[in-house]
Design a protein around this motif. Structure first.
Motif, PDB file in Angstrom:
ATOM      1  N   GLY A  46      16.982  23.367   3.529  1.00  0.00           N
ATOM      2  CA  GLY A  46      15.437  22.860   3.680  1.00  0.00           C
ATOM      3  C   GLY A  46      15.537  21.848   4.736  1.00  0.00           C
ATOM      4  N   THR A  47      14.637  20.810   4.508  1.00  0.00           N
ATOM      5  CA  THR A  47      14.408  19.938   5.550  1.00  0.00           C
ATOM      6  C   THR A  47      15.610  19.089   5.284  1.00  0.00           C
TER       7      THR A  47
ATOM      8  N   GLY B 189       6.249  26.718   2.609  1.00  0.00           N
ATOM      9  CA  GLY B 189       6.769  25.371   3.319  1.00  0.00           C
ATOM     10  C   GLY B 189       6.686  25.803   4.700  1.00  0.00           C
ATOM     11  N   THR B 190       7.874  25.470   5.387  1.00  0.00           N
ATOM     12  CA  THR B 190       8.157  25.586   6.625  1.00  0.00           C
ATOM     13  C   THR B 190       8.032  27.302   7.050  1.00  0.00           C
TER      14      THR B 190
ATOM     15  N   GLY C 298       4.125  27.295   7.407  1.00  0.00           N
ATOM     16  CA  GLY C 298       3.849  25.776   8.036  1.00  0.00           C
ATOM     17  C   GLY C 298       4.580  25.676   9.271  1.00  0.00           C
TER      18      GLY C 298
ATOM     19  N   PRO D 277       1.199  19.437  10.146  1.00  0.00           N
ATOM     20  CA  PRO D 277       0.563  18.328   9.478  1.00  0.00           C
ATOM     21  C   PRO D 277      -0.359  17.529  10.227  1.00  0.00           C
TER      22      PRO D 277
ATOM     23  N   SER E 287      -3.584  19.654   9.944  1.00  0.00           N
ATOM     24  CA  SER E 287      -3.908  19.545   8.464  1.00  0.00           C
ATOM     25  C   SER E 287      -4.692  18.159   8.522  1.00  0.00           C
TER      26      SER E 287
ATOM     27  N   GLY F 146       6.946  23.922  -1.833  1.00  0.00           N
ATOM     28  CA  GLY F 146       6.605  23.751  -0.597  1.00  0.00           C
ATOM     29  C   GLY F 146       5.714  22.947  -0.028  1.00  0.00           C
ATOM     30  N   GLY F 147       6.013  22.378   1.011  1.00  0.00           N
ATOM     31  CA  GLY F 147       5.080  21.415   1.839  1.00  0.00           C
ATOM     32  C   GLY F 147       3.680  21.840   2.358  1.00  0.00           C
ATOM     33  N   LEU F 148       3.485  23.100   2.775  1.00  0.00           N
ATOM     34  CA  LEU F 148       2.451  23.365   3.164  1.00  0.00           C
ATOM     35  C   LEU F 148       1.422  23.459   2.073  1.00  0.00           C
TER      36      LEU F 148
ATOM     37  N   HIS G 154       0.810  19.764   0.662  1.00  0.00           N
ATOM     38  CA  HIS G 154       0.301  18.693   1.234  1.00  0.00           C
ATOM     39  C   HIS G 154      -1.461  19.093   1.790  1.00  0.00           C
ATOM     40  N   TYR G 155      -1.340  20.374   2.088  1.00  0.00           N
ATOM     41  CA  TYR G 155      -2.523  21.016   2.676  1.00  0.00           C
ATOM     42  C   TYR G 155      -3.501  21.309   1.805  1.00  0.00           C
TER      43      TYR G 155
HETATM   44  P1  ADP Z   1      11.117  23.168   3.750  1.00  0.00           P
HETATM   45  O1  ADP Z   1      10.112  24.322   3.936  1.00  0.00           O
HETATM   46  O2  ADP Z   1      11.819  22.560   4.938  1.00  0.00           O
HETATM   47  O3  ADP Z   1      12.210  23.280   2.520  1.00  0.00           O
HETATM   48  P2  ADP Z   1       9.181  21.619   2.556  1.00  0.00           P
HETATM   49  O4  ADP Z   1       8.696  22.637   1.267  1.00  0.00           O
HETATM   50  O5  ADP Z   1       8.815  20.037   2.465  1.00  0.00           O
HETATM   51  O6  ADP Z   1      10.412  21.811   3.504  1.00  0.00           O
HETATM   52  O7  ADP Z   1       7.783  22.051   3.784  1.00  0.00           O
HETATM   53  C1  ADP Z   1       7.982  21.390   4.994  1.00  0.00           C
HETATM   54  C2  ADP Z   1       6.691  22.123   5.631  1.00  0.00           C
HETATM   55  O8  ADP Z   1       5.423  21.930   5.046  1.00  0.00           O
HETATM   56  C3  ADP Z   1       6.504  21.487   7.005  1.00  0.00           C
HETATM   57  O9  ADP Z   1       7.570  22.226   8.141  1.00  0.00           O
HETATM   58  C4  ADP Z   1       4.910  21.702   7.230  1.00  0.00           C
HETATM   59  O10 ADP Z   1       4.886  22.938   7.937  1.00  0.00           O
HETATM   60  C5  ADP Z   1       4.402  21.792   5.937  1.00  0.00           C
HETATM   61  N1  ADP Z   1       3.669  20.348   5.720  1.00  0.00           N
HETATM   62  C6  ADP Z   1       4.400  19.214   5.481  1.00  0.00           C
HETATM   63  N2  ADP Z   1       3.470  18.330   5.417  1.00  0.00           N
HETATM   64  C7  ADP Z   1       2.308  18.768   5.534  1.00  0.00           C
HETATM   65  C8  ADP Z   1       0.874  18.282   5.775  1.00  0.00           C
HETATM   66  N3  ADP Z   1       0.646  17.124   5.297  1.00  0.00           N
HETATM   67  N4  ADP Z   1      -0.128  19.188   5.751  1.00  0.00           N
HETATM   68  C9  ADP Z   1       0.214  20.482   5.987  1.00  0.00           C
HETATM   69  N5  ADP Z   1       1.409  20.931   6.133  1.00  0.00           N
HETATM   70  C10 ADP Z   1       2.495  20.137   5.964  1.00  0.00           C
END
Ligand code: ADP
Ligand code: MG
Length: 499
Positions: A104-105, A252-253, A320, A358, A361, A440-442, A445-446
């Motif tokens: 992941g990240t 996420g990504t 994302g 991000p 978003s 996942g971050g998408l 956070h979105y």
């Molecule tokens: P990974 O997928 O690398 O394991 P995450 O699940 O934390 O990590 O997802 C990260 C991804 O989420 C980023 O690459 C981005 O595309 C998306 N992301 C992170 N923060 C935001 C935000 N504030 N708004 C929209 N998308 C976001």
């Protein structure tokens, strides 16, 4: 003309400046070719349209592809990989277990003390470590030694609240989110590196072997009891808390999904699996493809110059990593064809991946009447100044089209899984409660995105049926999930059963 004449009459320097800025702004606005903007926007809206009929076709196509991928090797774009996870956590697990999450990240290590049905998760701790970039493209020993030494330090710092029964080896769940051909729950060979990693001589090698040798070199007495990816880990973590979890989705990504399948519905692995019961399938759904997918010229151009052209088409529409880049491509066309940002095209707008999701978003969520966040981001990220409110509104509208298309396609995928899972239970008179563990971050956070996923599931399935489908956010499900899988596949359980 009138304004210029007025400016010459002003003697105060500050006022003159302000007026000049006004003139520049007016010139920029008037240079925008709004008829061209409208044409590009109309085309974008048309090509990105996801009416509910189309989404239903996509959900059906997803279910059909799942079926085909289970029937035969290479039967579908969906790889439908066996995970060898035959024992999902039940909540009865007891003892001290570890997890290591790579891919992941960040890279993370975690420990959890499980107290069985009553005690549940007694205590957990984790540490996050970033991997120095030179180790991501170096030799295998260097990378795995770095990981194992971080793990060794983590174990050395263990407090007295964590107990390992005397004479037992520590057990680890390894979340390794790269393509792996699994051989058993505890081993698998690397198919290829992705996400910026490229380690010499490791493709085709047993990933667990590499890690185990490094742990030995670090003097760590530890056994890898489960090798999984983040999607399987999230499913396991979700199931521990809620027995109705039937699937996990990562937004996420990248994007992927895994779900629980009956063994007898999997012809291609008959013989490799126990005769009955359930197992977990890693769909690798990012590679889903269908003629019903709404694909634009921007998506095609993005795919053409990507590292994997023609592959992961669904992921490129949904995840994302790509949303910001699609958005940038639309803005670039508007800058070139309609002078949306003035007569010269902003140089930074021509740089691939200069606009990350991000940022998109943040602009999309701008609630201020003048769209000041949009204004600031355009300036900070792309060096664009002096946009009109009309232009900024246009920018937000583009975010909306791209994000909603993505969210609605993700919703269709989820409904596809729901259909596949509920068809297996078609004796039931009404849909049973089905929980999707989400990570996942998408999605996290979105907000406009996640709200759209939920409302679209409702739209596709209808109010009544959709009430049985619950999306539960599983924060760091993949880390804790791997530790739980190490527990439910513990070497000592096997030993006890064989006695
Ligand atoms: P990974 O997928 O690398 O394991 P995450 O699940 O934390 O990590 O997802 C990260 C991804 O989420 C980023 O690459 C981005 O595309 C998306 N992301 C992170 N923060 C935001 C935000 N504030 N708004 C929209 N998308 C976001
Ligand atoms: Mg992740």
């Amino acid at each position: 003309m009138g304004k210029v004449a007025f400016a010459t009459a002003v003697t105060c320097a500050a006022a003159a400046c302000a007026v000049t800025a006004l003139v520049v702004r007016q010139r920029m606005q008037s240079s925008v070719r709004w008829a061209s903007v409208d044409a590009v926007m109309r085309e974008l809206e048309e090509r990105c349209a996801t009416p509910v009929g189309k989404l239903r076709q996509l959900a059906d196509a997803m279910a059909v592809e799942m079926h085909a991928g289970l029937a035969a090797e290479g039967g579908s774009k969906l790889k439908m990989l066996i995970s060898y996870v035959d024992n999902l956590p039940t909540g009865d697990e007891e003892g001290l277990f570890y997890a290591l999450d790579l891919g992941g990240t960040n890279f993370r290590v975690l420990r959890v003390q499980l107290g069985g049905k009553e005690g549940r998760i007694v205590r957990q701790e984790f540490e996050e470590v970033s991997i120095p970039p030179h180790l991501m493209i170096g030799g295998s020993d260097e990378l795995f030694d770095f990981i194992a030494s971080a793990l060794a330090r983590f174990i050395a710092s263990e407090g007295e609240d964590f107990h390992l029964p005397v004479g037992r080896q520590r057990e680890l769940g390894f979340t390794f989110s790269f393509p792996v051909r699994q051989i058993s729950i505890g081993s698998g060979t690397l198919v290829k590196w992705t996400k910026g990693f490229n380690i010499d001589g490791t493709v085709g090698e047993d990933v667990v072997g590499e890690l185990s040798r490094a742990m030995e070199r670090q003097g760590l007495n530890m056994r890898v009891s489960a090798l999984v990816n983040d999607t399987i880990g999230t499913l396991a973590g979700g199931r521990y808390h809620d027995k109705d979890v039937v699937a996990a989705v990562i937004l996420g990504t990248g994007t992927n999904a895994a779900y629980v399948e009956r063994v007898k519905a999997i012809p291609k692995w008959q013989g490799l699996l126990p005769k009955s019961g359930e197992t977990v399938i890693n769909m690798e759904w990012g590679n889903f493809r269908s003629s019903h997918l709404p694909i634009t010229e921007y998506d095609r151009a993005l795919d053409d110059v990507s590292l994997n052209p023609g592959e992961q088409i669904y992921e490129k529409l949904v995840s994302g990593m790509y949303l910001g880049e699609i958005f940038r491509r639309v803005l670039l066309r508007l800058a070139q064809e309609a002078a949306l940002f003035g007569e010269t095209v902003p140089a930074k707008l021509e740089v691939p991946f200069s606009l990350r999701t991000p940022i998109m978003s943040a602009m999309h969520h701008d609630k201020s009447p003048d769209l000041t966040v949009v204004d600031t981001k355009l300036n900070e990220v792309l060096g664009i100044l002096n946009t009109s409110l009309q232009t900024r509104k246009m920018v937000v509208q583009i975010c909306d089209i791209i994000a909603k298309r993505s969210a609605r396609l993700a919703a269709a995928g989820i409904v596809g899984i729901v259909k596949k899972v509920s068809r297996a239970r078609d004796n039931a008179r009404e849909l049973p409660r089905m929980v999707i563990a989400m990570d996942g971050g998408l999605y996290e956070h979105y907000k406009i995105f996640s709200e759209s996923v939920q409302s679209t599931i409702k739209e596709i399935l209808g109010e009544e049926a959709s009430a049985s489908v619950v999306i539960k956010m599983a924060n760091d499900g993949s880390g804790i999930g791997a530790a739980l899988l190490a527990a439910s596949h513990s070497h000592y359980l096997e030993l006890e059963q064989s006695l």
